[in-house]
Design a protein around this motif. Structure first.
Motif, PDB file in Angstrom:
ATOM      1  N   THR A   1       1.032  10.059  11.622  1.00 42.06           N
ATOM      2  CA  THR A   1       0.425   9.180  10.624  1.00 42.06           C
ATOM      3  C   THR A   1      -1.090   9.299  10.680  1.00 42.06           C
ATOM      4  OG1 THR A   1       0.434   7.301  12.159  1.00 42.06           O
ATOM      5  CG2 THR A   1       2.375   7.605  10.768  1.00 42.06           C
ATOM      6  N   PHE A   2      -1.730   9.111   9.514  1.00 47.71           N
ATOM      7  CA  PHE A   2      -3.155   9.385   9.400  1.00 47.71           C
ATOM      8  C   PHE A   2      -3.833   8.352   8.502  1.00 47.71           C
ATOM      9  CE2 PHE A   2      -0.773  13.219  10.135  1.00 47.71           C
ATOM     10  CZ  PHE A   2      -1.458  13.834  11.184  1.00 47.71           C
ATOM     11  N   ASP A   3      -5.164   8.356   8.502  1.00 41.29           N
ATOM     12  CA  ASP A   3      -5.900   7.444   7.638  1.00 41.29           C
ATOM     13  C   ASP A   3      -6.276   8.140   6.328  1.00 41.29           C
ATOM     14  OD1 ASP A   3      -8.005   9.144   8.314  1.00 41.29           O
ATOM     15  OD2 ASP A   3      -9.011   7.690   9.605  1.00 41.29           O
ATOM     16  N   LYS A   4      -6.829   7.371   5.413  1.00 42.62           N
ATOM     17  CA  LYS A   4      -7.162   7.925   4.107  1.00 42.62           C
ATOM     18  C   LYS A   4      -8.314   8.936   4.165  1.00 42.62           C
ATOM     19  CE  LYS A   4      -5.377   4.062   1.342  1.00 42.62           C
ATOM     20  NZ  LYS A   4      -5.692   2.949   0.409  1.00 42.62           N
TER      21      LYS A   4
ATOM     22  N   SER B   1       0.852  -1.187   0.000  1.00 42.19           N
ATOM     23  CA  SER B   1       0.000   0.000   0.000  1.00 42.19           C
ATOM     24  C   SER B   1       0.890   1.240   0.000  1.00 42.19           C
ATOM     25  CB  SER B   1      -0.910   0.030   1.233  1.00 42.19           C
ATOM     26  OG  SER B   1      -1.496   1.312   1.405  1.00 42.19           O
ATOM     27  N   PRO B   2       1.011   1.946  -1.129  1.00 41.59           N
ATOM     28  CA  PRO B   2       1.860   3.144  -1.161  1.00 41.59           C
ATOM     29  C   PRO B   2       1.484   4.163  -0.100  1.00 41.59           C
ATOM     30  CG  PRO B   2       1.308   2.467  -3.387  1.00 41.59           C
ATOM     31  CD  PRO B   2       0.480   1.617  -2.465  1.00 41.59           C
ATOM     32  N   PHE B   3       0.194   4.341   0.165  1.00 38.33           N
ATOM     33  CA  PHE B   3      -0.239   5.296   1.182  1.00 38.33           C
ATOM     34  C   PHE B   3       0.322   4.925   2.540  1.00 38.33           C
ATOM     35  CE2 PHE B   3      -3.081   6.512   4.618  1.00 38.33           C
ATOM     36  CZ  PHE B   3      -3.280   7.862   4.393  1.00 38.33           C
ATOM     37  N   ASP B   4       0.204   3.659   2.916  1.00 39.20           N
ATOM     38  CA  ASP B   4       0.670   3.230   4.238  1.00 39.20           C
ATOM     39  C   ASP B   4       2.191   3.204   4.322  1.00 39.20           C
ATOM     40  OD1 ASP B   4      -1.842   2.629   5.745  1.00 39.20           O
ATOM     41  OD2 ASP B   4      -2.175   1.328   4.024  1.00 39.20           O
ATOM     42  N   GLU B   5       2.863   2.950   3.191  1.00 41.11           N
ATOM     43  CA  GLU B   5       4.325   3.044   3.192  1.00 41.11           C
ATOM     44  C   GLU B   5       4.757   4.490   3.466  1.00 41.11           C
ATOM     45  OE1 GLU B   5       6.365   0.595   3.120  1.00 41.11           O
ATOM     46  OE2 GLU B   5       5.088  -1.056   2.460  1.00 41.11           O
ATOM     47  N   PHE B   6       4.027   5.434   2.910  1.00 41.68           N
ATOM     48  CA  PHE B   6       4.327   6.851   3.159  1.00 41.68           C
ATOM     49  C   PHE B   6       4.121   7.200   4.633  1.00 41.68           C
ATOM     50  CE2 PHE B   6       2.397  11.285   3.045  1.00 41.68           C
ATOM     51  CZ  PHE B   6       3.621  11.921   3.209  1.00 41.68           C
ATOM     52  N   GLN B   7       3.041   6.700   5.228  1.00 44.21           N
ATOM     53  CA  GLN B   7       2.813   6.980   6.646  1.00 44.21           C
ATOM     54  C   GLN B   7       3.971   6.437   7.483  1.00 44.21           C
ATOM     55  OE1 GLN B   7       0.266   9.076   7.348  1.00 44.21           O
ATOM     56  NE2 GLN B   7      -0.030   8.958   5.124  1.00 44.21           N
TER      57      GLN B   7
ATOM     58  N   ALA C   1      -6.752   7.058  -1.979  1.00 47.72           N
ATOM     59  CA  ALA C   1      -7.899   7.839  -1.523  1.00 47.72           C
ATOM     60  C   ALA C   1      -9.060   6.980  -1.025  1.00 47.72           C
ATOM     61  CB  ALA C   1      -8.396   8.743  -2.659  1.00 47.72           C
ATOM     62  N   GLY C   2      -8.889   5.671  -0.941  1.00 44.15           N
ATOM     63  CA  GLY C   2      -9.949   4.806  -0.454  1.00 44.15           C
ATOM     64  C   GLY C   2     -11.141   4.725  -1.383  1.00 44.15           C
ATOM     65  N   VAL C   3     -10.898   4.870  -2.679  1.00 44.09           N
ATOM     66  CA  VAL C   3     -11.996   4.826  -3.648  1.00 44.09           C
ATOM     67  C   VAL C   3     -12.581   3.425  -3.764  1.00 44.09           C
ATOM     68  CG1 VAL C   3     -12.542   5.028  -6.110  1.00 44.09           C
ATOM     69  CG2 VAL C   3     -11.196   6.815  -4.974  1.00 44.09           C
TER      70      VAL C   3
ATOM     71  N   ILE D   1       0.912  -7.586   4.304  1.00 48.52           N
ATOM     72  CA  ILE D   1       1.704  -6.626   5.075  1.00 48.52           C
ATOM     73  C   ILE D   1       0.812  -6.019   6.147  1.00 48.52           C
ATOM     74  CG2 ILE D   1       3.058  -4.502   4.980  1.00 48.52           C
ATOM     75  CD1 ILE D   1       3.575  -5.091   2.027  1.00 48.52           C
ATOM     76  N   VAL D   2       1.238  -6.105   7.396  1.00 49.19           N
ATOM     77  CA  VAL D   2       0.474  -5.532   8.502  1.00 49.19           C
ATOM     78  C   VAL D   2       1.034  -4.144   8.791  1.00 49.19           C
ATOM     79  CG1 VAL D   2      -0.246  -5.779  10.894  1.00 49.19           C
ATOM     80  CG2 VAL D   2       0.034  -7.821   9.446  1.00 49.19           C
ATOM     81  N   TYR D   3       0.255  -3.113   8.485  1.00 51.16           N
ATOM     82  CA  TYR D   3       0.691  -1.737   8.697  1.00 51.16           C
ATOM     83  C   TYR D   3       0.194  -1.228  10.047  1.00 51.16           C
ATOM     84  CZ  TYR D   3       1.950  -1.525   3.739  1.00 51.16           C
ATOM     85  OH  TYR D   3       2.527  -1.745   2.515  1.00 51.16           O
ATOM     86  N   PRO D   4       1.003  -0.420  10.738  1.00 50.79           N
ATOM     87  CA  PRO D   4       0.575   0.138  12.024  1.00 50.79           C
ATOM     88  C   PRO D   4      -0.663   1.028  11.866  1.00 50.79           C
ATOM     89  CG  PRO D   4       2.936   0.476  11.663  1.00 50.79           C
ATOM     90  CD  PRO D   4       2.365   0.018  10.359  1.00 50.79           C
ATOM     91  N   LYS D   5      -1.468   1.087  12.923  1.00 53.86           N
ATOM     92  CA  LYS D   5      -2.605   1.989  12.908  1.00 53.86           C
ATOM     93  C   LYS D   5      -2.121   3.435  13.010  1.00 53.86           C
ATOM     94  CE  LYS D   5      -5.998  -1.203  14.873  1.00 53.86           C
ATOM     95  NZ  LYS D   5      -6.980  -1.456  15.976  1.00 53.86           N
ATOM     96  N   PRO D   6      -2.802   4.360  12.341  1.00 56.05           N
ATOM     97  CA  PRO D   6      -2.363   5.766  12.399  1.00 56.05           C
ATOM     98  C   PRO D   6      -2.499   6.325  13.808  1.00 56.05           C
ATOM     99  CG  PRO D   6      -4.495   5.560  11.278  1.00 56.05           C
ATOM    100  CD  PRO D   6      -3.978   4.172  11.463  1.00 56.05           C
TER     101      PRO D   6
END
Length: 560
Positions: free
Chosen positions: A460-463, A285-291, A508-510, A450-455
């Motif tokens: 870190t933030f959600d979509k 997930s590119p978004f979660d990698e950025f977070q 964007a969670g589309v 891949i288990v990403y940490p919660k924001p």
């Protein structure tokens, strides 16, 4: 496969029409530079030429997102006083820092070992959106008709197959495509020459490349997804003019990408991550990698105590010289990122876009004969002017960058660095990519989720909260602009084989998989769409086709 919305002018529905000498589709740096250069040359040659530029954003600059470290060379050539026109002051780069990240530490690479393409002395940091807004205002002063809020959705062709303009999208349709009381039909905008400057993966540019077979014999085009935030940070943590680039963590060695942080303006930092869309792991997930990137000490040190003020995402074209299609065709041409003018090895492309627009304008004015345009002459002039320009030389020098990086972070960096430092790009070989990005994705059975940490709501933030900061808005009661060629594929192929990668590559969670009558179903939240085009590029079966929604909709970026 592109959804071809071509319209023969003799079969087109009755619509209001406007005619111009030149029509430019897209209000980014390429389109605006072409418009300005056309008017400059017309004055110099005592010619009258009508130029119209349309942009799908609510205002010019609303859909522009870039890093943005700007190489001013092309703008200085086009408009020496351009910096005085921009509303906010641009910050000159004062320091480069290039980091190799591990999860909890960083190694700074010596600048002496970096290729010249990665050094930013003489460049500027600021908002490309604000630069485009200023260029649009200047273009209007020169006599260009600039219309924001108009999305070009169809291409007009004459009986010979030449492009003769575009149609703008209808407004006020319901979800089934039927007119509502607010219905307004689109317009036919006709021109002797149409320049397509839609940006990366343009809806109409994609159709033109396919229709005229413009990419025949070229290397496969490749893309990156850039995700960016702007932060206002404490003054004592701000280092005006500092440019930070990083490679390595949080991405693995087989996934191309890197982070950035640019300090500029009034204690502002543009922070982001670019992920190459030729990655293999469908769970990424590119978004979660950025977070995750923002939690690294090298980034969190200047973000902590700050406030996130803006968010956005956009794909960028990265194939370089070997992936450039043929640039022109009967009645029109591709400029800017619609063609692929970006230098991924320099991590910037606005100067390439500006120069390509200027070159196309110069070729066009040289091809006008008694108010008609000699298309064969334009084709020759555009190609020759490009091949004789500094833009061609720059792209040629770094032409092997993406094929090298396909070999992995360390091997690719070593090969590219050696080529640039020792041979200055003058190698006797030219490499091409052989796979499109969507072909690189592998089935989920070969990977672990891949288990990403919660924001944490601090760094870190959600979509959903991120999309809110992009000021994105779409009228819900309109046809979905994200078209599926086969409604069954998202479940029978994407979910079963790739574990629904669209739910992760979209920043964007589309896209969501929901349960409907105990059966999985793909739900498309089109109102969240940032117009990044990642779905159009990365969908493994090319089943998703991005098309423009009603004009003026989408994000309204502030300072991007």
């Amino acid at each position: 496969m592109a959804i071809d919305n071509s319209v023969n002018v003799n079969e087109a529905p009755e619509r209001e029409s406007m005619e111009f000498d030149v029509l430019i589709v897209g209000g980014g740096p390429a389109g605006l530079s072409a418009a300005i250069r056309l008017k400059q040359l017309a004055v110099e040659n005592n010619q009258e030429i009508s130029v119209c530029l349309i942009d799908k954003g609510a205002e010019v600059g609303a859909h522009i997102l870039s890093g943005a470290v700007i190489d001013p060379r092309a703008l200085d050539e086009l408009l020496p006083n351009w910096q005085q026109l921009v509303a906010s002051e641009l910050t000159e780069v004062t320091q480069d820092s290039f980091l190799l990240l591990k999860e909890h530490k960083a190694s700074r690479l010596p600048l002496a070992l970096l290729p010249a393409s990665l050094k930013n002395s003489g460049n500027l940091i600021g908002s490309l959106g604000q630069v485009c807004a200023a260029l649009a205002a200047h273009a209007e002063q020169l006599g260009v008709d600039v219309f924001a809020g108009f999305a070009a959705t169809d291409i007009l062709y004459d009986e010979s197959g030449a492009v003769v303009g575009v149609t703008t999208g209808d407004m006020g349709l319901d979800k089934s495509g039927n007119p509502t009381p607010m219905y307004q039909p689109g317009m036919n905008l006709r021109a002797k020459m149409t320049l397509f400057a839609e940006g990366c993966r343009g809806q109409l540019g994609k159709q033109l490349i396919e229709r005229f077979d413009l990419a025949a014999g070229r290397g496969k085009q490749t893309y990156g997804l850039g995700i960016k935030e702007i932060w206002q940070i404490p003054k004592e943590q701000h280092q005006a003019g500092l440019v930070v680039h990083s490679i390595g963590w949080p991405l693995d060695n087989h996934t191309y990408g890197g982070g950035f942080a640019y300090h500029y303006g009034d204690n502002l930092v543009a922070v982001g991550l670019v992920v190459g869309l030729n990655y293999e792991n469908p769970y990424l997930s590119p978004f979660d990698e950025f977070q995750r990137l923002k939690t690294h000490p090298s980034f969190s040190a200047f973000l902590r105590g700050g406030e996130r003020v803006s968010y956005g995402a956009r794909t960028l074209v990265a194939g370089g010289l070997t992936a450039l299609p043929e640039l022109s065709f009967p009645g029109g041409a591709l400029i800017g990122d619609d063609a692929g003018f970006l230098n991924a090895a320099r991590i910037k492309g606005s100067h390439c876009a500006v120069k390509s627009g200027s070159l196309a304008a110069e070729a066009l004015l040289a091809s006008i004969d008694h108010e008609s345009i000699d298309y064969d002459k334009f084709n020759l002039q555009y190609r020759q002017k490009f091949e004789q320009s500094w833009l061609y030389r720059e792209l040629y020098q770094t032409r092997n960058f993406k094929p090298y990086m396909k070999k992995g972070l360390y091997i690719g960096s070593l090969l590219f660095g050696a080529e640039q430092l020792l041979l200055k790009g003058r190698t006797p070989w030219t490499l091409k990519l052989k796979q499109a990005d969507h072909q690189c994705l592998k089935e989920a059975k070969y990977f672990q989720p891949i288990v990403y940490p919660k924001p944490d709501g601090i760094l870190t933030f959600d979509k959903p909260s991120s999309v809110f900061l992009s000021n994105t808005n779409h009228e819900e009661q309109q046809p979905c602009h994200l078209k599926l060629q086969d409604d069954d594929v998202p479940i029978t192929v994407n979910l079963s084989m790739y574990s629904a990668p669209e739910t992760r590559y979209c920043p964007a969670g589309v896209y969501e998989i929901i349960q409907e009558q105990e059966q999985p179903k793909l739900q498309i939240n089109a109102q969240n769409c940032l117009h990044c085009k990642a779905c159009d590029i990365k969908d493994p079966t090319q089943n998703i086709c991005w098309t423009a929604p009603q004009g003026g909709e989408g994000p309204i970026y502030q300072g991007m």
